[in-house]
Design an enzyme around this catalytic site. Structure first.
Site, mmCIF file in Angstrom:
data_model
loop_
_atom_site.group_PDB
_atom_site.id
_atom_site.type_symbol
_atom_site.label_atom_id
_atom_site.label_comp_id
_atom_site.label_asym_id
_atom_site.label_seq_id
_atom_site.Cartn_x
_atom_site.Cartn_y
_atom_site.Cartn_z
ATOM 1 N N GLU A 22 -9.585 5.839 7.369
ATOM 2 C CA GLU A 22 -8.140 6.008 7.197
ATOM 3 C C GLU A 22 -7.716 7.231 6.393
ATOM 4 O O GLU A 22 -6.728 7.882 6.740
ATOM 5 C CB GLU A 22 -7.561 4.750 6.552
ATOM 6 N N ARG A 78 0.834 -1.206 0.000
ATOM 7 C CA ARG A 78 0.000 0.000 0.000
ATOM 8 C C ARG A 78 0.869 1.257 0.000
ATOM 9 O O ARG A 78 0.509 2.259 -0.625
ATOM 10 C CB ARG A 78 -0.950 -0.001 1.199
#
Length: 807
Positions: A758, A355
């Site tokens: 997030e 990520r």
């Protein structure tokens, strides 16, 4: 929702509970419902479903569950060294302590001694190799928690270890070629020769390195598990976890049981932030192993110090980069090496690095780019998931580059950032080949630039600095683009159960876990909306592996996306059955039956929802249903690091203004303006709360939360609130403007909303770069400040010294 709270209402828990009880009136639910359509239950600001319970002290956490008769308590004996070989244990000395019932080591585990989440490289209890200071070596089971802890604290006197020097930093691990996983590489080439050639041909080149520290999750409720033996060798585990299904699997493997013999339950957590995704496994396993061994219930609750010493946290990163750019600041080529401090085992370091590399681009088109990711193996706690899951560590690297390029060119950093933004129909493909088809970044940033009065404030900051030799101000605007979905395709699925009882009340159970983020509130709103009933008619129950099986972790900001869709699917099936029943009894077409405001309109008649439910029961209509959802359109080639790993992107931007004291390194956030993209928000109040919380938490990561390991012993010296500093209410800016961007998700997400857990953690990049801007002002922006993160007062003074020396 941004109106100040009358402090008089907060003087007692009872007063605050009353305040929350009347929150619906303050929020004006009726007005919002009318704005969203008659009978709407989503898109409406509602208080958290457990808010009153939280402040009144009535919300049940694992440690609040009444203990069964015969319950014992467990504590862990920890390694006093960071690296070496365990050569002996005198556990009989521990067993002889009055009140100690049993002491267990790795040899007492009936099944597999492993709690690794992906790669099986993480022992539950040490089995020879000492990997970090604080590694669990044995477990003490005693009559009381105090006896267990005092006995476990004698670990140093009963363990014999051949110690070796530890490897502690990612740079040390990288120099030794010591990794928990094979290196990763992601490249995109638009011209012959790729990134290296593009950099070499560019009018300007920049080369540098950068350090970003890790971050402790610091959940209010520490790690805890309560294991209760059941008949025929089965085990019931109450666990504070974001991933009950994974805990079920780990406990089953440790006890050599089938999954159907292990029952894991979690009503709520007192925070998780990723720290309870995989790392709750060790404690669930130890509690279950102990309960199985003594055939009595066993509770394992860590204190804060042991929690710090045993568990991992956000990965710190070290970067080396080189970029080429033109006179306007366009990035023409970029090459970057990212090295994380993975810790002693793989845990989730692989997906975190994936990520990070997929977020290095952030909001920018990078034509030729080459990325290299290394997960350094160190003698420290095994680092794990943390809000953002590598995305912040990837994106901050390109933001540092943009900030430095702007300073080299003498331009406003916002102008350089805008120059590199992704385009609408071209310059809109990520390095991993996903098309950015929902790009709103330029529109969003322009709106924030105007609403925050950025240009005028930039001029005011410069005027202030010109006449202030000691105090310097800085301002910065930072954008974000964050991909939503799990990196692993098959994790993007969810299930739910919805029950309608004969009195018209509704129970929903889903695979997500509630950790304070409002997931149960949103799912209940979705079910209420689908069935046309009041929010108060719907109750969400504990996450339970005996109800919804094979669930994914509540992580990656997918909680509402996945579980909301699954619950909607279940509720829709019931609604369709009820509509058919209504049409059969009262005439008309089932498709014309309307559910809203606890009423059902059918063939010109209006009846109560509860009345129709009673009729359906008489007609033997199924009043419960399961629902399922799998995110469409995802693909990922792990070897090539190419594909469509994200269902959509969330966007946002923040402007922060700070002042620093150049003599002490102290700083203060004066004002923050935030505009964040939540799509068509399911609950604006909850989403704004998530944005505010993520901003302050991310600000802590980048400014005050410093992790320090002793360079020789490898001991984490910042292992308690006395030495590890999270932000407090005093760190919130006096001016804090938070708004949600108006616009629907172009993808068919749950009611066209967007995930909000997030992404906003990237917003406080603006705080870090505002501090950097203030430091740069010390030398009239002629030198680039070598500011490391976290930007503690010491780091700020070091950067000021370097800037002054270079001048």
């Amino acid at each position: 929702m941004n109106k100040p709270i009358d402090a008089r209402l907060l003087q007692t828990a009872e007063a605050f509970a009353d305040y929350l009880k009347n929150a619906a009136a303050r929020i004006d639910v009726a007005a919002e419902a009318k704005a969203h359509g008659d009978g709407a239950r989503v898109g409406i600001s509602r208080p958290h479903e457990s808010a009153q319970l939280h402040v009144a002290g009535e919300a049940t956490y694992i440690d609040d569950i009444p203990e069964l008769a015969g319950t014992l308590h467990c504590a862990l004996g920890l390694s006093p060294v960071a690296n070496g070989r365990l050569t002996g244990m005198n556990l009989d000395a521990i067993r002889a302590i009055p009140g100690v019932v049993a002491v267990l080591s790795a040899s007492d585990i009936p099944g597999t001694n492993d709690c690794g989440s992906i790669i099986h490289d993480d022992p539950i209890l040490c089995q020879g190799d000492i990997r970090h200071l604080g590694q669990p070596v044995f477990a003490v089971i005693a009559e009381t928690r105090d006896i267990a802890r005092r006995a476990a604290a004698k670990a140093k006197s009963v363990l014999t270890i051949d110690a070796e020097p530890p490897v502690l930093t990612p740079r040390q691990a990288h120099e030794k070629g010591q990794y928990v996983l094979p290196p990763m590489h992601l490249e995109r080439t638009t011209n012959e020769g790729g990134a290296k050639a593009a950099i070499a041909k560019a009018p300007h080149r920049l080369k540098g390195s950068f350090d970003v520290g890790g971050q402790e999750q610091f959940y209010l409720e520490g790690q805890i598990s309560y294991a209760i033996p059941k008949e025929a060798g089965a085990m019931h585990v109450y666990c504070s976890t974001q991933h009950p299904s994974e805990m079920q699997h780990m406990v089953a493997h440790a006890l050599h049981l089938h999954a159907n013999e292990v029952h894991v339950e979690c009503r709520r957590m007192g925070g998780g932030f990723g720290g309870k995704e995989s790392q709750s496994g060790l404690f669930a396993c130890v509690a279950a192993i102990a309960a199985n061994h003594v055939k009595r219930p066993v509770k394992l609750r860590l204190d804060r110090d042991d929690d710090f010493m045993i568990t991992g946290r956000r990965h710190c990163f070290w970067y080396e980069y080189e970029v080429g750019y033109d006179d306007e600041g366009h990035i023409l080529g970029a090459e970057i090496t990212m090295v994380s401090r993975a810790g002693h085992s793989a845990d989730l370091s692989g997906p975190v690095m994936t990520r990070a590399m997929c977020h290095f681009d952030n909001a920018y088109w990078l034509p030729d780019v080459s990325m290299h990711g290394y997960s350094g193996k160190t003698n420290t706690q095994s680092n794990t998931a943390f809000r953002g899951f590598g995305g912040p560590q990837g994106a901050i690297a390109i933001e540092n580059i943009m900030d430095t390029v702007a300073r080299k060119l003498g331009r406003d950093p916002l102008d350089v950032r805008r120059t590199n933004f992704y385009g609408k129909t071209e310059r809109n493909v990520t390095p991993y080949e996903q098309v950015v088809s929902d790009n709103i970044i330029d529109k969003l940033v322009t709106q924030l630039e105007d609403s925050s009065d950025y240009r005028a404030r930039r001029a005011a900051v410069e005027a202030f600095n010109a006449t202030s030799p000691v105090l310097k101000r800085g301002i910065a605007l930072a954008p974000l683009k964050f991909g939503i979905s799990f990196n692993v395709k098959h994790f993007n699925q969810a299930g739910a159960l919805v029950h309608v009882y004969t009195d018209g009340s509704i129970l929903v159970n889903h695979g997500g876990t509630e950790m304070g983020q409002g997931l149960n509130t949103k799912v209940a709103q979705v079910v209420a909306h689908e069935l046309g009933v009041s929010f108060e008619s719907v109750r969400a129950t504990a996450t339970d592996t005996t109800k919804v099986a094979n669930t994914s972790a509540t992580a990656a900001s997918t909680g509402a996306d996945l579980n909301g869709k699954a619950a909607q699917d279940a509720a829709r099936q019931i609604r369709e059955r009820l509509a058919a029943c209504a049409a059969a009894r009262h005439g008309g077409e089932a498709s014309a039956v309307r559910f809203a405001n606890d009423k059902v309109e059918v063939n010109g008649r209006t009846i109560d929802f509860a009345t129709l439910v009673g009729e359906a029961y008489i007609d033997r209509v199924q009043l419960w249903s399961d629902g399922f959802y799998a995110t469409p359109g995802l693909s990922w080639d792990r070897e090539k690091m190419k594909g469509n790993p994200f269902y959509y992107f969330a966007y946002g931007a923040a402007v922060s203004e700070v002042v620093i004291d150049t003599l002490t390194g102290e700083w203060k956030l004066l004002r923050a303006d935030i505009l964040h993209d939540a799509g068509r928000s399911l609950n604006p109040a909850v989403d704004i709360g998530q944005v505010e919380g993520a901003f302050i938490q991310g600000m802590g990561w980048l400014t005050t939360e410093e992790l320090v390991w002793h360079p020789q012993s490898g001991k984490l010296t910042t292992h308690a609130p006395s030495t590890y500093k999270i932000p407090t209410a005093n760190d919130c800016p006096p001016v804090f403007n938070v708004q949600l961007f108006e616009g629907d998700n172009f993808q068919d997400s749950i009611h066209r909303s967007k995930a909000v857990g997030e992404p906003p953690l990237l917003l406080p990049f603006s705080v870090f770069y505002a501090i950097r801007d203030a430091v740069s002002a010390v030398a009239n922006h002629k030198n680039d400040p070598p500011l490391r993160a976290p930007a503690t007062s010491e780091a700020i003074l070091d950067a000021i010294t370097a800037v002054q020396s270079a001048a």
